[in-house]
Scaffold this active site. Structure first.
Site, PDB file in Angstrom:
ATOM      1  N   ASN A 133      25.886  -8.912   8.394  1.00 13.90           N
ATOM      2  CA  ASN A 133      26.398  -9.035   9.667  1.00 13.90           C
ATOM      3  C   ASN A 133      27.363 -10.295   9.746  1.00 13.90           C
ATOM      4  O   ASN A 133      28.310 -10.286  10.582  1.00 13.90           O
ATOM      5  CB  ASN A 133      25.451  -9.349  10.712  1.00 13.90           C
ATOM      6  CG  ASN A 133      24.669  -8.082  11.360  1.00 13.90           C
ATOM      7  OD1 ASN A 133      25.313  -7.191  11.782  1.00 13.90           O
ATOM      8  ND2 ASN A 133      23.553  -7.659  10.816  1.00 13.90           N
ATOM      9  N   ASN A 161      21.751 -12.923  19.252  1.00 11.75           N
ATOM     10  CA  ASN A 161      20.885 -12.579  18.029  1.00 11.75           C
ATOM     11  C   ASN A 161      21.326 -10.971  17.730  1.00 11.75           C
ATOM     12  O   ASN A 161      21.834 -10.281  18.971  1.00 11.75           O
ATOM     13  CB  ASN A 161      19.733 -12.737  18.383  1.00 11.75           C
ATOM     14  CG  ASN A 161      18.695 -12.349  17.056  1.00 11.75           C
ATOM     15  OD1 ASN A 161      19.148 -12.042  15.861  1.00 11.75           O
ATOM     16  ND2 ASN A 161      17.283 -12.469  17.075  1.00 11.75           N
ATOM     17  N   HIS A 172      19.593  -7.406  16.723  1.00 10.19           N
ATOM     18  CA  HIS A 172      18.262  -6.779  16.277  1.00 10.19           C
ATOM     19  C   HIS A 172      18.406  -5.109  15.861  1.00 10.19           C
ATOM     20  O   HIS A 172      19.079  -4.634  16.798  1.00 10.19           O
ATOM     21  CB  HIS A 172      17.153  -7.013  17.447  1.00 10.19           C
ATOM     22  CG  HIS A 172      15.951  -6.253  16.828  1.00 10.19           C
ATOM     23  ND1 HIS A 172      15.103  -6.734  15.799  1.00 10.19           N
ATOM     24  CD2 HIS A 172      15.247  -5.362  17.572  1.00 10.19           C
ATOM     25  CE1 HIS A 172      13.915  -6.270  15.812  1.00 10.19           C
ATOM     26  NE2 HIS A 172      14.086  -5.305  16.872  1.00 10.19           N
TER      27      HIS A 172
HETATM   28  C1  GAR Z   1      19.768  -6.832  10.312  1.00 11.22           C
HETATM   29  O1  GAR Z   1      19.393  -5.369  10.203  1.00 11.22           O
HETATM   30  C2  GAR Z   1      19.232  -7.286  11.656  1.00 11.22           C
HETATM   31  O2  GAR Z   1      19.249  -6.434  12.802  1.00 11.22           O
HETATM   32  C3  GAR Z   1      17.623  -7.543  11.295  1.00 11.22           C
HETATM   33  O3  GAR Z   1      17.771  -8.033   9.955  1.00 11.22           O
HETATM   34  C4  GAR Z   1      18.773  -7.377   9.325  1.00 11.22           C
HETATM   35  C5  GAR Z   1      19.730  -8.431   8.460  1.00 11.22           C
HETATM   36  O4  GAR Z   1      20.883  -7.946   7.779  1.00 11.22           O
HETATM   37  N1  GAR Z   1      17.152  -8.584  11.999  1.00 11.22           N
HETATM   38  C6  GAR Z   1      16.044  -8.669  12.542  1.00 11.22           C
HETATM   39  O5  GAR Z   1      15.244  -7.712  12.168  1.00 11.22           O
HETATM   40  C7  GAR Z   1      15.620  -9.662  13.682  1.00 11.22           C
HETATM   41  N2  GAR Z   1      14.322  -9.551  14.331  1.00 11.22           N
HETATM   42  P1  GAR Z   1      21.905  -8.974   7.264  1.00 11.22           P
HETATM   43  O6  GAR Z   1      21.344 -10.155   6.735  1.00 11.22           O
HETATM   44  O7  GAR Z   1      22.603  -8.241   6.098  1.00 11.22           O
HETATM   45  O8  GAR Z   1      22.920  -9.331   8.333  1.00 11.22           O
END
Ligand code: GAR
Length: 226
Positions: free
Chosen positions: A19, A112, A114
């Protein structure tokens, strides 16, 4: 009309940082007027740190295990962000809960992402719980962080069909692609001054949805058209 200034971002990560990469890419494409002043990870090995460095962005590791309280950990993060005049904080896969220290310093200025359609499936296993529950439509949510787990005002959501044979990994990967679209978009809306929080609701000025906006139906309905 005068354009809104570039927004100064602080990005908090814990892991892969895809992200974060999507935000960087949106800035490079010119789709997002933002400057990432600092990327902070609570884990030294987070792959996202390398992504930031590759783009010449300052990084910092603040290991939560070195602090005796959540508040002290947050105070260290806050000092680093304030020192770089950060205006908006983006939690991009940051797997720690923030205390009032951060929430009160950045009211309505922490976003944030999610990987579920909140308020369904908060926590850390969104896609897995969506599959186990048997929903036909999963998705992702960008929201303003408030006290509590994944409960703040919703800014943008994307719906993703659950397909036959999906497992957690496959569904999470398709959701992630949509996260990469809606997170930079939500930040752009902020930068453009188009977000207004009214209680639980986020009003988006110039929202282009209409009664004709296509609904997502899953599985697809090929008869019974109206
Ligand atoms: C993402 O899928 C995000 O939605 C999730 O962690 C991943 C991070 O990916 N977040 C959660 O579950 C928070 N509750 P990234 O490090 O590749 O961006």
């Amino acid at each position: 009309m005068a354009e809104n200034p570039t927004v100064k971002l602080g990005v908090l990560i814990s892991g892969a940082g895809t992200n974060l990469q999507a935000i960087i890419d949106a800035i490079l494409r010119g789709d997002l007027r933002a400057e990432i002043r600092l990327v902070i990870s609570n884990r030294a090995g987070a792959q996202g740190l390398e992504r930031a460095r590759r783009h010449g962005i300052e990084t910092m590791v603040i290991d939560h295990r070195k602090f005796t309280s959540r508040e002290d950990f947050d105070r260290a993060i806050l000092a680093a962000l304030l020192d770089r005049s950060v205006e908006l904080v983006a939690l991009a896969g940051f797997m720690r809960l923030l205390s009032p220290v951060m929430l009160e310093a950045f009211p309505g200025r922490i976003m944030n992402i999610h990987n579920s359609l909140l308020p369904s499936f908060p926590g850390i296993h969104g896609p897995k719980e969506a599959i186990e529950y048997g929903v036909k439509i999963a998705g992702c949510t960008v929201f303003f962080v408030t006290a509590g787990v994944d409960v703040g005002p919703v800014i943008v959501q994307a719906a993703v069909p659950v397909l036959p044979g999906d497992d957690e990994q496959r569904l999470a990967a398709r959701i992630l692609l949509q996260e990469h679209r809606i997170f930079p978009h939500a930040i752009a809306l902020f930068q453009q001054g188009r977000l207004e929080i009214q209680g639980r609701r986020v009003i988006i000025k110039g929202d282009s949805a209409t009664p004709n906006s296509p609904p997502l139906v899953n599985p697809p309905v090929d008869r019974f058209e109206n």
